[in-house]
Design a protein around this motif. Sequence first.
Motif, short mmCIF file in Angstrom:
data_model
loop_
_atom_site.label_atom_id
_atom_site.label_comp_id
_atom_site.label_asym_id
_atom_site.label_seq_id
_atom_site.Cartn_x
_atom_site.Cartn_y
_atom_site.Cartn_z
N CYS A 1 61.66 -54.62 20.39
CA CYS A 1 62.87 -54.45 19.74
C CYS A 1 64.30 -54.76 20.43
CB CYS A 1 62.73 -52.66 19.50
SG CYS A 1 62.73 -51.89 21.17
N ARG A 2 65.15 -54.58 19.77
CA ARG A 2 66.28 -55.16 20.31
C ARG A 2 67.30 -54.16 20.51
NH1 ARG A 2 68.91 -61.08 19.10
NH2 ARG A 2 66.87 -61.48 19.63
N ALA A 3 68.36 -54.25 21.62
CA ALA A 3 69.03 -53.19 21.66
C ALA A 3 70.02 -52.79 20.67
CB ALA A 3 69.72 -53.62 23.27
N VAL A 4 70.22 -51.81 20.30
CA VAL A 4 71.26 -51.27 19.39
C VAL A 4 71.75 -50.14 19.67
CG1 VAL A 4 69.58 -50.25 17.71
CG2 VAL A 4 71.68 -51.24 16.77
N ARG A 5 73.04 -49.66 19.33
CA ARG A 5 73.70 -48.56 19.74
C ARG A 5 74.93 -48.38 18.55
NH1 ARG A 5 75.86 -46.36 24.96
NH2 ARG A 5 74.80 -48.25 25.83
N ILE A 6 74.79 -47.10 17.86
CA ILE A 6 75.55 -46.75 16.92
C ILE A 6 76.81 -45.88 17.33
CG2 ILE A 6 74.20 -46.83 14.89
CD1 ILE A 6 74.06 -43.72 15.06
N PRO A 7 77.89 -45.86 16.94
CA PRO A 7 79.25 -45.25 17.40
C PRO A 7 78.86 -43.82 17.51
CG PRO A 7 80.13 -46.90 15.80
CD PRO A 7 78.42 -46.90 15.94
N GLU A 8 79.52 -43.17 18.60
CA GLU A 8 79.39 -41.76 18.68
C GLU A 8 80.12 -40.98 17.35
OE1 GLU A 8 80.03 -39.73 22.43
OE2 GLU A 8 79.46 -41.56 23.59
N ASP A 9 81.00 -41.50 16.82
CA ASP A 9 81.60 -41.18 15.58
C ASP A 9 81.17 -41.78 14.32
OD1 ASP A 9 82.59 -43.66 15.64
OD2 ASP A 9 84.94 -43.12 15.59
N ALA A 10 79.78 -42.05 14.31
CA ALA A 10 79.10 -42.60 13.24
C ALA A 10 78.94 -41.30 12.14
CB ALA A 10 77.92 -43.38 13.47
N TRP A 11 78.83 -41.62 10.94
CA TRP A 11 78.67 -40.64 9.98
C TRP A 11 77.29 -39.94 10.33
CZ3 TRP A 11 74.60 -39.31 7.03
CH2 TRP A 11 74.59 -38.51 6.10
N ALA A 12 76.20 -40.43 10.65
CA ALA A 12 74.90 -39.74 10.98
C ALA A 12 75.35 -38.97 12.21
CB ALA A 12 73.81 -40.63 11.15
N VAL A 13 75.91 -39.35 13.19
CA VAL A 13 76.03 -38.60 14.37
C VAL A 13 76.98 -37.29 14.17
CG1 VAL A 13 76.89 -38.53 16.87
CG2 VAL A 13 75.87 -40.68 15.68
N ARG A 14 78.11 -37.48 13.52
CA ARG A 14 79.16 -36.56 13.21
C ARG A 14 78.36 -35.40 12.14
NH1 ARG A 14 82.44 -37.65 9.50
NH2 ARG A 14 81.88 -40.00 9.03
N ILE A 15 77.35 -35.82 11.13
CA ILE A 15 76.80 -34.74 10.63
C ILE A 15 75.84 -33.83 11.24
CG2 ILE A 15 75.19 -34.43 8.66
CD1 ILE A 15 77.77 -35.07 7.55
N ALA A 16 75.23 -34.65 12.11
CA ALA A 16 74.00 -33.87 13.13
C ALA A 16 74.93 -33.13 13.95
CB ALA A 16 73.13 -34.92 13.75
N LYS A 17 75.94 -33.51 14.66
CA LYS A 17 76.62 -32.73 15.48
C LYS A 17 77.18 -31.31 14.60
CE LYS A 17 78.36 -35.55 19.04
NZ LYS A 17 79.53 -36.33 19.84
N GLN A 18 77.78 -31.42 13.57
CA GLN A 18 78.20 -30.43 12.72
C GLN A 18 77.13 -29.44 12.36
OE1 GLN A 18 80.75 -31.82 9.31
NE2 GLN A 18 81.39 -33.48 10.68
N ALA A 19 76.06 -30.11 11.93
CA ALA A 19 74.77 -29.10 11.46
C ALA A 19 74.40 -28.31 12.75
CB ALA A 19 73.66 -30.09 11.01
N ASN B 1 68.12 -49.32 12.50
CA ASN B 1 69.84 -49.72 12.70
C ASN B 1 69.86 -51.32 12.76
OD1 ASN B 1 71.39 -47.24 13.04
ND2 ASN B 1 70.06 -46.79 14.80
N ASN B 2 68.97 -51.89 13.32
CA ASN B 2 68.87 -53.40 13.22
C ASN B 2 68.73 -54.04 11.68
OD1 ASN B 2 69.62 -54.43 15.88
ND2 ASN B 2 67.50 -53.72 16.77
N HIS B 3 68.13 -53.07 10.71
CA HIS B 3 67.94 -53.35 9.37
C HIS B 3 69.42 -52.97 8.70
CE1 HIS B 3 64.25 -55.41 8.02
NE2 HIS B 3 63.89 -54.70 9.54
N GLY B 4 70.54 -52.62 9.40
CA GLY B 4 71.75 -52.04 8.75
C GLY B 4 71.64 -50.62 8.14
N ILE B 5 70.65 -49.84 8.49
CA ILE B 5 70.45 -48.46 8.01
C ILE B 5 70.93 -47.66 9.46
CG2 ILE B 5 69.04 -46.62 7.16
CD1 ILE B 5 67.41 -48.93 5.89
N GLU B 6 72.07 -46.82 9.07
CA GLU B 6 72.54 -46.13 10.09
C GLU B 6 71.56 -44.94 10.43
OE1 GLU B 6 76.09 -43.15 10.08
OE2 GLU B 6 76.91 -45.21 10.29
N MET B 7 71.04 -44.72 11.77
CA MET B 7 69.94 -43.82 11.81
C MET B 7 70.51 -43.12 13.23
SD MET B 7 67.75 -43.26 9.39
CE MET B 7 66.16 -42.78 9.76
#
Length: 358
Positions: A273-291, A314-320
């Motif tokens: 697998c290849r390194a990937v990092r989504i932003p800390e303010d990404a939609w999925a992160v914000r929703i998870a934090k709020q929940a 994430n490397n396929h463009g699906i923010e997880m």
Amino acid sequence: MSERMVRQFMEMVRIDSESGDEARFLEYLLGEVKALGGAAALDPYGNLIASFPAKGCKGAAPVLLSCHGDTVKPGVGIEPVLDGGVVHSGGDTILGADDKAGIAEVLEALRVAPVRPPVEFAVSRQEEVGLFGVKALDFSRITARRGFLMDNDTLDTIVIGGPTYFAIDVKVIGRSAHAGMEPEKGINAIHAAAKAIAALRLGRIDHETTANVGVVSGGVIRNGVPAECSFLAECRSGDHAKAVALVEEMTRVIRTEVEGAGAAVEVAVDEKCRAVRIPEDAWAVRIAKQALAAIGIDAKAVFITGFTDASIYNNHGIEMAVVGIGAQDEHSTTEHVAVADMENAVLALVEMLRLAAA
């Protein structure tokens, strides 16, 4: 909620599903998903992909929930025990909470959530041995562009990225001879492999980079110069360029040391697998934090040097984002999960679905 969920979780872990032997479990799960009203099928690789209609909302974008259906060894004949609000194995196997606790929590959330967007649910095969299932997933059946992977242990962390990971398989070829009568006619493959391993930089290289040799095998008899020796190595880094440079260095060192000892060598390198990092303010992160905050958990975003199916999504463009399921001591015979943590995971997931439907 908890009695039904725990009963189903314990039923699931009793179905053997070590990596590569998940078919019976996924067929079971296919029936369970259909019974909940999902349109479900196995893709050509044997991954389960299901979809559920929205409930209590209109026009919301679909959300992907994902888990993996395989377990590590020893995972045959698991007999779960519920004791004092904690489920553990009988002590001679793993429990399989990684990731069947996540699956049980998803199913329960789908049962009880009063509001949800359209939900797609994917359960992969062979995650534990190299993410093979998600790599072969039929992505044409996935329409969601964001979602949550239920495969983190603690509820107070949200995984936002993982490393580039290289598997390095090495075969050293020497020449056999009688170790007592004519050792000079042989080329000791174990000795050549040992020189190579000793010359490698192993352990923690820096804060985001590691290397390891985990398996060595070779030789047939005590009094024979061994003609072959194999070893399995790896390296990983949160920085793709660092991982590439390290695997090239390791390959070069192995070849130099083995050939310097007079043996031949075959090196196979596989980028898992290849390194990937989504932003800390990404939609999925914000929703998870709020929940999670809604149930009293202050979750932090973290980057890990382990790898999960989320790297491929994430490397396929699906923010997880990877959220917690409550499993503890995974990959060991002391693996366990507290019922209270499973209940909190369901409550958080129900809230994530509500927020995603808004």
